[in-house]
Design a protein around this motif. Structure first.
Motif, PDB file in Angstrom:
ATOM      1  N   LEU A 111       0.798  -1.203  -0.116  1.00 37.60           N
ATOM      2  CA  LEU A 111       0.077  -0.057  -0.063  1.00 37.60           C
ATOM      3  C   LEU A 111       0.861   1.062  -0.001  1.00 37.60           C
ATOM      4  N   ASP A 112       2.053   1.447   0.601  1.00 41.69           N
ATOM      5  CA  ASP A 112       2.845   2.154   0.616  1.00 41.69           C
ATOM      6  C   ASP A 112       3.399   2.756  -0.834  1.00 41.69           C
ATOM      7  N   ARG A 113       3.538   1.729  -1.907  1.00 36.93           N
ATOM      8  CA  ARG A 113       3.779   2.162  -3.194  1.00 36.93           C
ATOM      9  C   ARG A 113       2.679   2.926  -3.605  1.00 36.93           C
ATOM     10  N   ALA A 114       1.347   2.612  -3.135  1.00 33.22           N
ATOM     11  CA  ALA A 114       0.300   3.448  -3.814  1.00 33.22           C
ATOM     12  C   ALA A 114       0.478   4.882  -2.875  1.00 33.22           C
ATOM     13  N   TYR A 115       0.816   5.106  -1.875  1.00 31.90           N
ATOM     14  CA  TYR A 115       0.869   6.241  -1.453  1.00 31.90           C
ATOM     15  C   TYR A 115       2.341   7.072  -2.037  1.00 31.90           C
ATOM     16  N   ILE A 116       3.122   6.520  -2.133  1.00 26.95           N
ATOM     17  CA  ILE A 116       4.352   7.183  -2.848  1.00 26.95           C
ATOM     18  C   ILE A 116       3.863   7.731  -4.165  1.00 26.95           C
ATOM     19  N   GLN A 117       3.117   6.782  -5.039  1.00 29.31           N
ATOM     20  CA  GLN A 117       2.469   7.198  -6.291  1.00 29.31           C
ATOM     21  C   GLN A 117       1.740   8.584  -6.192  1.00 29.31           C
ATOM     22  N   LEU A 118       0.877   8.582  -5.038  1.00 25.37           N
ATOM     23  CA  LEU A 118      -0.015   9.697  -5.037  1.00 25.37           C
ATOM     24  C   LEU A 118       0.837  10.948  -4.696  1.00 25.37           C
ATOM     25  N   LYS A 119       1.602  10.597  -3.863  1.00 24.22           N
ATOM     26  CA  LYS A 119       2.421  12.101  -3.391  1.00 24.22           C
ATOM     27  C   LYS A 119       3.273  12.366  -4.402  1.00 24.22           C
ATOM     28  N   ALA A 120       3.673  11.534  -5.304  1.00 28.65           N
ATOM     29  CA  ALA A 120       4.381  12.025  -6.486  1.00 28.65           C
ATOM     30  C   ALA A 120       3.607  12.795  -7.613  1.00 28.65           C
ATOM     31  N   GLU A 121       2.261  12.414  -7.762  1.00 31.86           N
ATOM     32  CA  GLU A 121       1.346  12.775  -8.656  1.00 31.86           C
ATOM     33  C   GLU A 121       0.848  14.393  -8.053  1.00 31.86           C
ATOM     34  N   ARG A 122       0.726  14.402  -6.553  1.00 30.59           N
ATOM     35  CA  ARG A 122       0.264  15.665  -6.245  1.00 30.59           C
ATOM     36  C   ARG A 122       1.369  16.711  -6.317  1.00 30.59           C
ATOM     37  N   GLU A 123       2.644  16.308  -5.966  1.00 30.50           N
ATOM     38  CA  GLU A 123       4.005  17.359  -6.237  1.00 30.50           C
ATOM     39  C   GLU A 123       4.064  17.406  -7.791  1.00 30.50           C
ATOM     40  N   ARG A 124       3.673  16.659  -8.683  1.00 31.57           N
ATOM     41  CA  ARG A 124       4.090  17.234 -10.084  1.00 31.57           C
ATOM     42  C   ARG A 124       2.830  18.356 -10.357  1.00 31.57           C
ATOM     43  N   ARG A 125       1.775  17.959  -9.989  1.00 32.39           N
ATOM     44  CA  ARG A 125       0.797  18.925 -10.066  1.00 32.39           C
ATOM     45  C   ARG A 125       0.890  20.374  -9.429  1.00 32.39           C
ATOM     46  N   GLN A 126       1.262  20.311  -8.340  1.00 31.45           N
ATOM     47  CA  GLN A 126       1.846  21.450  -7.513  1.00 31.45           C
ATOM     48  C   GLN A 126       2.910  22.192  -8.468  1.00 31.45           C
ATOM     49  N   GLN A 127       3.818  21.591  -8.663  1.00 29.33           N
ATOM     50  CA  GLN A 127       5.028  22.033  -9.529  1.00 29.33           C
ATOM     51  C   GLN A 127       4.481  22.639 -10.955  1.00 29.33           C
TER      52      GLN A 127
END
Length: 291
Positions: A111-127
């Motif tokens: 499940l932590d892999r899914a969290y890492i993916q979510l975090k990366a997506e949100r940070e790319r969006r914010q960037q």
């Protein structure tokens, strides 16, 4: 000579790759490189969802549910670690229905892999938003320059909320599988988790129902946890955040996402609870598997 032979045998055993009894296939084999408790062969066969086709629910194949529904969805998005194949169904069955609690750390790390993916997506969006605003010369004040701008591009969940099970289900299984998954993720990421929700009534197993039945079944199925201690913990947690202006980042945790009716019902209740405290919230969900 005997001592030399014994010494060489010991050296070979130390140099040889260690073997383990795999939690998935049950064979004694070479351990996986990235996941504890399983063999390399089973790790290679895990159907990770690396590129969700539906950006809303995280489904890995075509998704008619999100496109055909005209209703407002109370979550920003869902992300799941794996596709719910027959092998994954068997693993979840061992954990959820046959009480193999040794699988909890493994499923939690997946499940932590899914969290890492979510975090990366949100940070790319914010960037992307930051770069667009910079290009449009929106940020003219010094307050938006330098380190402040960089920190705005980091994303982290503030709180994990497990999907609750009914008292009957808790007695039947002896544990809440979503809460155990949230515990593991909380330990990995240092994100607090609180059981903010309770089930208002027992529902029969959702796996035997059609989509429309599941949606109808989940209406009014959840409420805010009335436990005074839980509410006090929530209030104390809110105080620790101070006068922060951005919305709370709350993540609902469950084992499997099917129609999303459970997640949506939970999200609606959490939003009502946050409104009661005058707090804006962005609600996400993480599930171990996506059917």
């Amino acid at each position: 000579m005997d001592s030399l032979t014994a010494w060489l045998t010991k050296v070979r055993s130390l140099l040889a790759p260690s073997l383990l009894h795999c939690l998935i296939c049950g064979k004694t084999s070479r351990p996986a490189a990235g996941l504890h408790g399983i063999c390399a062969v089973c790790e290679e066969a895990i159907p990770w969802i690396r590129h969700p086709r539906c950006q809303k629910c995280g489904r890995h194949v075509g998704c008619p549910d999100c496109s055909r529904s005209g209703e407002a969805v109370p979550i920003v998005c869902n992300r799941s670690a794996v596709a719910y194949t027959s092998v994954m169904r068997e693993i979840l069955g061992q954990y959820k229905y046959r009480g193999n609690e040794q699988l909890a750390p493994l499923l939690g790390s997946m499940l932590d892999r899914a969290y890492i993916q979510l975090k990366a997506e949100r940070e790319r969006r914010q960037q992307g938003i930051a770069e667009f605003q910079k290009a449009q010369r929106v940020f003219t004040s010094p307050i938006f320059r330098g380190k402040q701008s960089a920190s705005n591009q980091r994303w982290q969940a503030d709180l994990l909320v497990p999907v609750p099970v009914s008292e009957a289900r808790l007695v039947e299984r002896g544990f809440n599988q979503a809460e155990r998954l949230a515990d593991v993720l909380s330990g990995f990421r240092g994100i607090p988790q609180l059981p903010l929700l309770v089930r208002t009534h027992h529902t029969s197993k959702q796996s035997f129902k059609h989509r429309a039945e599941r949606i109808a079944d989940m209406k009014h199925a959840f409420a805010g946890n009335p436990d005074v201690e839980v509410l006090l913990q929530f209030e104390v947690w809110l105080e620790t955040l101070g006068k922060r202006t951005r919305p709370l980042q709350i993540v609902i945790v469950d084992d499997i996402y099917t129609t999303g009716s459970t997640i949506r019902a939970c999200a609606g209740t959490i939003r009502t609870l946050c409104d009661r405290y005058g707090k804006a919230a962005e609600i996400y969900s993480l599930t171990w598997a996506r059917s």
